[in-house]
Design a protein around this motif. Structure first.
Motif, PDB file in Angstrom:
ATOM      1  N   GLY A  88       0.882  -1.323   0.020  1.00  0.00           N
ATOM      2  CA  GLY A  88       0.150  -0.070  -0.010  1.00  0.00           C
ATOM      3  C   GLY A  88       0.847   1.272  -0.221  1.00  0.00           C
ATOM      4  N   ASP A  89       2.031   1.177  -0.495  1.00  0.00           N
ATOM      5  CA  ASP A  89       2.931   2.304  -0.555  1.00  0.00           C
ATOM      6  C   ASP A  89       2.121   3.490  -1.419  1.00  0.00           C
ATOM      7  N   GLU A  90       1.876   4.386  -1.015  1.00  0.00           N
ATOM      8  CA  GLU A  90       1.348   5.758  -2.001  1.00  0.00           C
ATOM      9  C   GLU A  90       2.314   6.689  -2.145  1.00  0.00           C
ATOM     10  N   ASP A  91       3.587   6.468  -1.724  1.00  0.00           N
ATOM     11  CA  ASP A  91       4.711   7.491  -1.947  1.00  0.00           C
ATOM     12  C   ASP A  91       5.370   7.424  -3.215  1.00  0.00           C
ATOM     13  N   ILE A  92       5.200   6.642  -4.278  1.00  0.00           N
ATOM     14  CA  ILE A  92       5.846   6.625  -5.476  1.00  0.00           C
ATOM     15  C   ILE A  92       5.545   7.606  -6.345  1.00  0.00           C
ATOM     16  N   PRO A  93       6.567   8.254  -6.899  1.00  0.00           N
ATOM     17  CA  PRO A  93       6.016   9.662  -7.869  1.00  0.00           C
ATOM     18  C   PRO A  93       5.609   9.067  -9.152  1.00  0.00           C
ATOM     19  N   LEU A  94       4.544   9.668  -9.381  1.00  0.00           N
ATOM     20  CA  LEU A  94       3.726   9.248 -10.714  1.00  0.00           C
ATOM     21  C   LEU A  94       4.242  10.398 -11.697  1.00  0.00           C
ATOM     22  N   THR A  95       5.425  10.135 -12.138  1.00  0.00           N
ATOM     23  CA  THR A  95       6.236  10.931 -13.261  1.00  0.00           C
ATOM     24  C   THR A  95       5.964  10.689 -14.626  1.00  0.00           C
ATOM     25  N   LYS A  96       5.849  11.585 -15.486  1.00  0.00           N
ATOM     26  CA  LYS A  96       5.870  11.179 -16.931  1.00  0.00           C
ATOM     27  C   LYS A  96       7.101  10.704 -17.496  1.00  0.00           C
ATOM     28  N   ALA A  97       8.187  10.673 -16.489  1.00  0.00           N
ATOM     29  CA  ALA A  97       9.569   9.982 -17.155  1.00  0.00           C
ATOM     30  C   ALA A  97       9.144   8.583 -16.908  1.00  0.00           C
ATOM     31  N   ASN A  98       8.420   7.922 -16.027  1.00  0.00           N
ATOM     32  CA  ASN A  98       8.186   6.574 -15.804  1.00  0.00           C
ATOM     33  C   ASN A  98       6.989   6.120 -16.215  1.00  0.00           C
ATOM     34  N   PHE A  99       5.945   6.826 -16.300  1.00  0.00           N
ATOM     35  CA  PHE A  99       4.622   6.420 -16.645  1.00  0.00           C
ATOM     36  C   PHE A  99       3.958   7.103 -17.875  1.00  0.00           C
ATOM     37  N   LYS A 100       3.172   6.398 -18.691  1.00  0.00           N
ATOM     38  CA  LYS A 100       2.242   7.237 -19.499  1.00  0.00           C
ATOM     39  C   LYS A 100       0.677   6.541 -19.194  1.00  0.00           C
ATOM     40  N   PRO A 101       0.032   7.718 -19.101  1.00  0.00           N
ATOM     41  CA  PRO A 101      -1.619   7.339 -19.064  1.00  0.00           C
ATOM     42  C   PRO A 101      -2.031   6.618 -20.466  1.00  0.00           C
ATOM     43  N   VAL A 102      -2.929   5.725 -20.061  1.00  0.00           N
ATOM     44  CA  VAL A 102      -3.449   4.775 -21.152  1.00  0.00           C
ATOM     45  C   VAL A 102      -5.132   4.854 -20.979  1.00  0.00           C
ATOM     46  N   THR A 103      -5.710   4.578 -22.023  1.00  0.00           N
ATOM     47  CA  THR A 103      -7.436   4.362 -21.930  1.00  0.00           C
ATOM     48  C   THR A 103      -7.466   2.961 -22.507  1.00  0.00           C
ATOM     49  N   LEU A 104      -8.373   2.104 -21.933  1.00  0.00           N
ATOM     50  CA  LEU A 104      -8.528   0.693 -22.394  1.00  0.00           C
ATOM     51  C   LEU A 104      -9.267   0.624 -23.603  1.00  0.00           C
ATOM     52  N   LYS A 105      -8.891  -0.089 -24.495  1.00  0.00           N
ATOM     53  CA  LYS A 105      -9.853  -0.177 -25.811  1.00  0.00           C
ATOM     54  C   LYS A 105     -10.849  -0.815 -25.734  1.00  0.00           C
ATOM     55  N   ALA A 106     -10.917  -1.751 -24.747  1.00  0.00           N
ATOM     56  CA  ALA A 106     -12.352  -2.579 -24.301  1.00  0.00           C
ATOM     57  C   ALA A 106     -12.580  -2.022 -23.040  1.00  0.00           C
TER      58      ALA A 106
END
Length: 256
Positions: A88-106
């Motif tokens: 449950g660690d909520e302290d991981i930075p949600l940076t653009k360098a590491n992640f990209k948002p996606v929308t499910l095709k289905a």
């Protein structure tokens, strides 16, 4: 040259992924995200590979000008989820360098579909019904009425975040081979028939269901004066190969 606090805040916020209603992201590189996998009797940190689909549960720390999150695998197959742990660690930075948002095709994936036209009480005053949903890793997971009586007699089973507490063993499952979306209809092909799902055989070892959103809703309000729990609920209406299905939640407010 001096920078205002507003400028610094804008620069900081531009580093982080902005999520709307969808919490899905893909990793841009391999990394550890406080997810553990069972090895024998112990759990060890799991290296998350580049391109992995994850559910990001954000924790907005505006006073620190950063966005952090906890990460889950979402609604994946029981055989995988049961061997994972998420502290449950909520302290991981949600940076653009590491992640990209996606929308499910289905987007129907992880939506719990139940046969019928809405919630109704059974003889035991439960709202459980048979149910199935499509997993993010391409399985159909089906639960019988007996299984749902065990896991969610109140009709409140939740699978989309993929916590270890949500690892409900399915009555049956089948591997999905093809998924297409056209308008409000999601067509799914799979290899193994599942008793309880109105699949249509379209070839050797090939079955198909068409899930259509009717874009209509239903509601339930308990008016039984002898019932200590005042139940209310809502659902969205669907059809599966032309048969009525629904997806929603019930909530009970005890008056005892």
């Amino acid at each position: 040259m001096g920078l205002t606090s507003a400028t610094l805040s804008a620069q900081a916020s531009s580093k982080y992924v902005s999520l709307s209603n969808d919490w899905y992201v893909r990793t841009k590189k391999s990394m550890y995200l406080d997810i553990y996998q069972k090895h024998g009797k112990k759990y060890k940190p799991l290296l998350i590979k580049k391109g992995t689909l994850l559910v990001a549960i954000p924790s907005y720390k505006w006073h620190q000008d950063k966005v952090t999150a906890a990460f889950r695998f979402g609604a994946i197959h029981y055989s995988k989820l049961k061997n994972l742990r998420f502290p449950g660690d909520e302290d991981i930075p949600l940076t653009k360098a590491n992640f990209k948002p996606v929308t499910l095709k289905a987007p129907i994936r992880s939506t719990i579909l139940r046969p019928g036209i809405g919630f109704e009480k059974d003889k035991d005053s439960n709202f459980s019904t048979p149910a199935f949903y499509l997993t993010l890793d391409n399985y159909i997971q089906y639960y019988s009425k007996a299984a749902m009586d065990k896991y969610a007699p109140g009709g409140d089973i939740i699978v989309n975040t993929g916590n270890e507490d949500d690892a409900y063993k399915p009555t049956a499952s089948a591997k999905m081979t093809k998924t297409t979306v056209k308008g409000t209809t999601t067509t799914v092909q799979y290899r193994t028939p599942i008793k309880g799902i109105p699949g249509k055989k379209i070839g050797a070892h090939k079955y198909q269901i068409k899930i259509k959103s009717l874009r209509t809703e239903g509601h339930y309000n308990d008016t039984d004066p002898n019932d200590f729990d005042r139940w209310s609920g809502y659902w969205n209406n669907y059809t599966v190969n032309g048969k009525p299905y629904f997806s929603g939640f019930m909530d009970g407010d005890g008056d005892e």
